[in-house]
Design a protein around this motif. Structure first.
Motif, PDB file in Angstrom:
ATOM      1  N   GLU A 129      -4.849  -5.405   2.654  1.00  0.00           N
ATOM      2  CA  GLU A 129      -4.207  -4.156   2.246  1.00  0.00           C
ATOM      3  C   GLU A 129      -3.091  -4.409   1.240  1.00  0.00           C
ATOM      4  O   GLU A 129      -2.948  -3.712   0.248  1.00  0.00           O
ATOM      5  CB  GLU A 129      -3.652  -3.454   3.489  1.00  0.00           C
ATOM      6  N   THR A 130      -2.281  -5.459   1.552  1.00  0.00           N
ATOM      7  CA  THR A 130      -1.177  -5.758   0.636  1.00  0.00           C
ATOM      8  C   THR A 130      -1.726  -6.561  -0.527  1.00  0.00           C
ATOM      9  O   THR A 130      -2.037  -7.724  -0.402  1.00  0.00           O
ATOM     10  CB  THR A 130      -0.078  -6.577   1.350  1.00  0.00           C
ATOM     11  N   ASN A 171       0.855  -1.189   0.000  1.00  0.00           N
ATOM     12  CA  ASN A 171       0.000   0.000   0.000  1.00  0.00           C
ATOM     13  C   ASN A 171       0.892   1.240   0.000  1.00  0.00           C
ATOM     14  O   ASN A 171       1.189   1.791   1.054  1.00  0.00           O
ATOM     15  CB  ASN A 171      -0.914  -0.038   1.232  1.00  0.00           C
ATOM     16  N   THR A 179       0.439   4.240  -0.610  1.00  0.00           N
ATOM     17  CA  THR A 179      -0.080   5.539  -0.158  1.00  0.00           C
ATOM     18  C   THR A 179      -0.200   5.602   1.362  1.00  0.00           C
ATOM     19  O   THR A 179      -0.551   6.638   1.902  1.00  0.00           O
ATOM     20  CB  THR A 179      -1.465   5.795  -0.772  1.00  0.00           C
ATOM     21  N   ASN A 180       0.054   4.475   2.046  1.00  0.00           N
ATOM     22  CA  ASN A 180      -0.095   4.472   3.502  1.00  0.00           C
ATOM     23  C   ASN A 180       1.084   5.208   4.157  1.00  0.00           C
ATOM     24  O   ASN A 180       2.221   4.762   4.118  1.00  0.00           O
ATOM     25  CB  ASN A 180      -0.182   3.040   4.021  1.00  0.00           C
TER      26      ASN A 180
END
Ligand SMILES: Nc1ncnc2c1ncn2[C@@H]1O[C@H](COP(=O)(O)OP(=O)(O)OP(=O)(O)O)[C@@H](O)[C@H]1O
Ligand SMILES: [Mg+2]
Lengths: 385, 170
Positions: free
Chosen positions: B167-168, A37, A39-40
């Motif tokens: 999420e991943t 992710n 953008t995290n």
């Protein structure tokens, strides 16, 4: 006090190597997290922390290992040259790790804000997409509703002008009718009962009374007759007229059901007129079902709107689409002469409007009809006083 | 005595001049020879800066723990491990601070290398009891290596949690 240096040496060298290994393992993990992710912001932050930690571990560990190696191998001089650089870099990296760590709360808050905005954006986007996809359908629905309400308004308008016209005529005719009736009765007094003239006068009287009844209905439709409002309990009223109809008309196989809402408030209304409306509706239904069918009367109380609804439904022949907009017109009837005058529904319409209510119909040919009356409940008025 | 290798170095000049606070650490980068020694942080300035950085590090790890707790993140195993790591780093920093304090700042302890495998620990009068304590404190890796391992475990846990929550997208 002489002590062995071995544990210190061992822990120093092994610890230094482990520091480097684990700090790079940490970086590896955070990189994976970030790839999952990108953008995290939290992962970005952890990457900074881990990178700084690794830099610190490298500078410190290399210093430590180098020191032990050089000292053990007897190159004390060489170490002297390096020590200061190693020490300063070490201090520097330690400070940087600490400084980055301090940003945690800021980053977390910013991340929270971003997530909230993202969520809001996604919701708005979903709504937009929904509206976009359903625009045609929504517009169609609204257009239909608009057309329907326009039709209703046009009908109400038409009925209002017809009402005005009929009120004018009814008023003009009512007085001469009264005079005709008066003189007829006066003449009847001077005649013998078995007399032919008496019978003739009786016929005149009967027809004048019929005329007066029609005029009365017209006045009711035009809402110009006076109402005597009192608190009435609708289920009782319905029961009374159902009893009346059961006694006075042959029902045959026609069943009459009723279903009352448990919590019906009393309403302020003219009982005689409401009864008239209900009788009109039930008699129409009775006519529509013929010899075999069901008539059901339901009452409901809508708390939100604070109004009551009375529904008279039947399983009769129904109403053709083209007639639907005309059934409330005075003298509109599909029944043969003598069977109906076509005033029943117009009178009912006038009475309900006069009570601040509404009456409407749903019907299809062959599928029965459903008339619904809505009247304002008196509960709010009661509260106000 | 001449076989003894001086393990510790103190810039006696800087000791006495008391000008420690006026000189920036950069000065030691320019003339490392003056400050050159073992793993000490040559000169008083270098030492103070180093000690300050330990204090700063300790505080910022403490603040991290505080925030993790107030945000209830310590309920999640990943962040809990990172919190434990921060706690160990905090202890490590305090430990290193004390070692520097005893050995360099106050010179309560004097360490001399006898040979590669033996050291001589001397304490100033009345501080003899500090010697074993110092010896143990010198093993500071026993704090900072576990700290890093906990960090590592925390990250691993965060990763598996993120994978579970989808999420991943790998
Ligand atoms: N329940 C119903 N089912 C089918 N058609 C109905 C029903 N109620 C009314 N109608 C239609 O509406 C018309 C008008 O009804 P309305 O009650 O005003 O007059 P009517 O029943 O014909 O005569 P009357 O004046 O005797 O009541 C009826 O002639 C009939 O065609
Ligand atoms: Mg009728």
């Amino acid at each position: 006090m002489i002590l062995t240096a071995a544990p210190i040496l061992l822990v120093d060298v092994a610890g230094s190597i482990l520091m480097i290994v684990f700090s790079f393992l940490c970086i590896g993990h955070v990189m994976k997290l970030k790839r999952g992710n990108p953008t995290n912001l939290i992962w970005t932050y952890l990457l900074w922390v881990c990178t700084a930690l690794a830099a610190f571990a490298v500078s410190r560990s290399i210093g430590h290992i180098l020191k032990q190696a050089l000292l053990v191998s007897g190159h004390r001089q060489a170490w002297s040259g390096i020590a200061a650089y190693s020490g300063s870099v070490n201090t520097f990296m330690l400070t940087i790790v600490a400084a980055i760590t301090l940003f945690f709360e800021r980053i977390w808050n910013i991340y929270g804000g971003i997530m909230k905005d993202q969520q809001a954006l996604r919701e708005t986007h979903d709504k937009l997409v929904y509206v976009n996809q359903n625009l045609e359908r929504l517009v169609e629905k609204r257009t239909e509703a608009l057309a329907r309400s326009e039709k209703q308004m046009a009908q109400a308008d038409r009925l209002a002008s017809i009402g005005q016209l009929s009120a004018g005529i009814a008023h003009e005719i009512n007085n001469p009718l009264g005079i005709i009736l008066g003189y007829t009765q006066l003449l009847m007094r001077g005649e013998e009962k078995e007399n032919q003239r008496y019978d003739d006068l009786k016929t005149i009287e009967k027809h004048v009374r019929n005329c007066k009844a029609i005029v009365e209905d017209l006045l009711n439709f035009a809402r110009s007759s006076k109402t005597k409002k009192e608190m009435i309990h609708i289920p009782e009223t319905v029961d009374e007229i159902l009893d009346f109809i059961r006694q006075h008309s042959k029902l045959g196989d026609v069943a009459i059901d009723h279903d009352y809402d448990a919590e019906m408030p009393s309403i302020l209304a003219d009982e005689k007129k409401i009864k008239q409306v209900l009788i009109n509706l039930v008699m129409n239904a009775r006519h529509a079902v013929g010899t075999d069918g069901t008539i059901s009367v339901m009452t409901r109380y809508d708390v939100g709107e604070d109004q009551i609804a009375i529904t008279v439904a039947d399983t009769g022949y129904g109403i053709e689409e083209k007639n639907l907009s005309r059934i409330f017109d005075p003298f509109f009837t599909t029944k043969s002469t003598g069977e109906g005058t076509g005033l029943g529904l117009s009178v009912s319409y006038g009475i309900i409007k006069n009570h601040g209510g509404d009456i409407d119909v749903e019907s299809a040919p062959g599928q029965g009809s459903r008339f619904t009356i809505r009247l304002p409940a008196a509960t709010r008025e009661k509260k106000r006083t | 005595m001449d076989r003894l290798i001086r393990h510790r170095w103190i810039a006696r000049g800087a000791w006495r001049s008391g000008s420690a606070f006026a000189v920036v650490p950069a000065a030691f980068l320019i003339c490392p020879a003056v400050a050159a020694a073992t793993q000490g942080h040559g000169g008083r300035e270098g030492l103070y800066v180093h000690q300050l950085s330990h204090v700063f590090f300790c505080i910022s790890m403490g603040i991290l723990i505080y925030w993790l707790r107030t945000r209830n993140l310590t309920r999640e195993p990943g962040w809990r491990y990172i919190g434990i790591g921060a706690m160990l780093f905090c202890l490590w920093s305090a430990d290193a601070f004390i070692v520097h304090l005893l050995e360099e700042q106050t010179a309560i302890i004097d360490v001399q290398r006898i040979d590669n495998w033996r050291i001589r620990l001397e304490a100033v009068d009345g501080w003899g009891w500090v010697r074993p304590f110092y010896y143990l404190a010198k093993l500071d890796h026993l704090f900072c290596v576990p700290a890093l391992i906990f960090f590592y475990m925390g990250l691993r846990r965060l990763m598996s949690d993120a994978a579970v929550s989808g999420e991943t997208a790998s």
